[in-house]
Motif scaffolding. Sequence first.
Motif, PDB file in Angstrom:
ATOM      1  N   VAL A  52      -0.469 -16.660  -0.772  1.00  0.00           N
ATOM      2  CA  VAL A  52       0.670 -16.630   0.146  1.00  0.00           C
ATOM      3  C   VAL A  52       1.730 -17.608  -0.353  1.00  0.00           C
ATOM      4  O   VAL A  52       1.412 -18.744  -0.717  1.00  0.00           O
ATOM      5  N   GLY A  80      -2.075 -12.172   4.685  1.00  0.00           N
ATOM      6  CA  GLY A  80      -2.467 -11.536   3.435  1.00  0.00           C
ATOM      7  C   GLY A  80      -1.718 -12.053   2.221  1.00  0.00           C
ATOM      8  O   GLY A  80      -0.641 -12.646   2.324  1.00  0.00           O
ATOM      9  N   ALA A  81      -2.301 -11.799   1.057  1.00  0.00           N
ATOM     10  CA  ALA A  81      -1.686 -12.195  -0.213  1.00  0.00           C
ATOM     11  C   ALA A  81      -0.329 -11.509  -0.391  1.00  0.00           C
ATOM     12  O   ALA A  81      -0.074 -10.437   0.162  1.00  0.00           O
ATOM     13  N   ASP A  82       0.513 -12.171  -1.169  1.00  0.00           N
ATOM     14  CA  ASP A  82       1.864 -11.681  -1.481  1.00  0.00           C
ATOM     15  C   ASP A  82       2.784 -11.653  -0.269  1.00  0.00           C
ATOM     16  O   ASP A  82       3.857 -11.044  -0.309  1.00  0.00           O
ATOM     17  N   THR A  83       2.374 -12.307   0.799  1.00  0.00           N
ATOM     18  CA  THR A  83       3.286 -12.522   1.916  1.00  0.00           C
ATOM     19  C   THR A  83       4.151 -13.743   1.586  1.00  0.00           C
ATOM     20  O   THR A  83       3.672 -14.717   1.027  1.00  0.00           O
ATOM     21  N   SER A  89      -0.712  -7.796   3.619  1.00  0.00           N
ATOM     22  CA  SER A  89      -0.076  -8.250   2.377  1.00  0.00           C
ATOM     23  C   SER A  89       1.357  -7.746   2.235  1.00  0.00           C
ATOM     24  O   SER A  89       1.753  -6.737   2.818  1.00  0.00           O
ATOM     25  N   GLY A  90       2.136  -8.491   1.449  1.00  0.00           N
ATOM     26  CA  GLY A  90       3.454  -8.033   1.042  1.00  0.00           C
ATOM     27  C   GLY A  90       4.539  -8.134   2.076  1.00  0.00           C
ATOM     28  O   GLY A  90       5.639  -7.612   1.887  1.00  0.00           O
ATOM     29  N   SER A 117       1.413  -4.175   6.274  1.00  0.00           N
ATOM     30  CA  SER A 117       1.926  -4.514   4.948  1.00  0.00           C
ATOM     31  C   SER A 117       3.407  -4.169   4.785  1.00  0.00           C
ATOM     32  O   SER A 117       3.922  -3.221   5.390  1.00  0.00           O
TER      33      SER A 117
END
Length: 456
Positions: free
Chosen positions: A255, A272-275, A291-292, A308
């Motif tokens: 993150v 989530g990842a890529d947030t 994510s995202g 997402s």
Amino acid sequence: MSQRSCLSVILAAGEGTRMKSAMPKVLHAIAGLPMVAHVVKAAEAAGATGVALVIGHGAEEMRKAAQKFVPEAQTFVQEKRLGTAHAVLAAREAISKGYDDILVMFGDTPLIDAGALAAARQKLAGGAAVAVIGFRPPNPTGYGRLIEKAGHLIAIREEKDCSEEEKKIGFCNAGMMAVAGKHALRLLDKVGNKNAKGEFYLTDIVEIAGAEGLDVVATEAGFESALGINNRAELAEAEAIWQARRRREAMLAGVTLIAPETVYFSHDTEIGADTIVEPNVWFGPGVKIASGTKIHAFSHIEGATIASNCDVGPFARLRPGADLKPKAKVGNFCEVKQATIEEGAKVNHLTYIGDARVGAGANIGAGTITCNYDGFSKFFTDIGEGAFVGSNSSLVAPVAIGKGGYIASGSVITESVPDDALAFGRARQKTIPGKGKELRERFASAAAARKKAAAE
């Protein structure tokens, strides 16, 4: 050790007078969760299969709170405060049930690390009768010292009783310990109160167990993990430590926090990842973010689910029940409560959406509100897929806007609109030439008259 049963006895009977609060100290929150609940979570993460809460001040309030965060806990009341060993024995009924391990903990140490508790339990699995958790504060003054010899703990010495040599010891008592269940009640019952205060001290079981030839050891926890909370300044310090830990965890999990020190998480935030989270964002309890997604600055989010690749803020407020589907957008100065914003829908600016569904691909214009409350009851607004709601519209629930429906700007909609229909709900404009000048002159004359009258 996984086969060993474990009871965590959590002492939470203190009045906490230094908190200057009518609420029991251990119910004050860190990251939106009572500090005693953080202790329970750590115990459970260390493998505790039972929880006994020893309570006193605010007993009924404590029971109600316990039902929320640990409904399976047994509660026991310490009627008189006669020391820590006396407090533990208030839970005699639970201790007597034959647990392999007994963890004794304090409800005002919310940062305790589950790993430190597990390490103490591991010592019991290896044959120790008592494992005391110690720590090394920057300044040991005021703490009881752990006196060791040949790898065994022989005593816990309060500072006032320490020799000059013992005062140099930096390894101090954190107050928590693990006791083998088969020895626990016997050792506790042997604790006496022949001391200046006439109290029964839990620390005495170290020498009692040693005198029986039982193995007593010390394990070490990090300094921060052993911190106890006694006042609101220390509560704020613990909050800062918890937040710093959680921010680091989030960043290591993928993150992006542009200004980490300005982002505040709750105990159960899932992200989530890529947030990407911009500065000055606050997450209340019950937030789940896939994510995202991008969370823009100064947004306030609680009880919301965000799928997402959504876009939120800046200055957005998502309240409990907000449910954003993939690629949804909730823009600046918008509020969403108990509503679903479906895939690709846009709620861009200065808008309130409550008790509603906004269909996939729909566009909600600036200043739109769902009028969901009549002063007594809440009503639902359903906005269909691909609908367009013009700026400054009021949708008076219960009402439905059909798929592809078009609402003209400035409308007040009180009746449902069919699919692909255009709806107006506003008065017809009327223009009167010269009337504006006439009004200005009349208003100016009246203002001058008032000013002259006030001067006289």
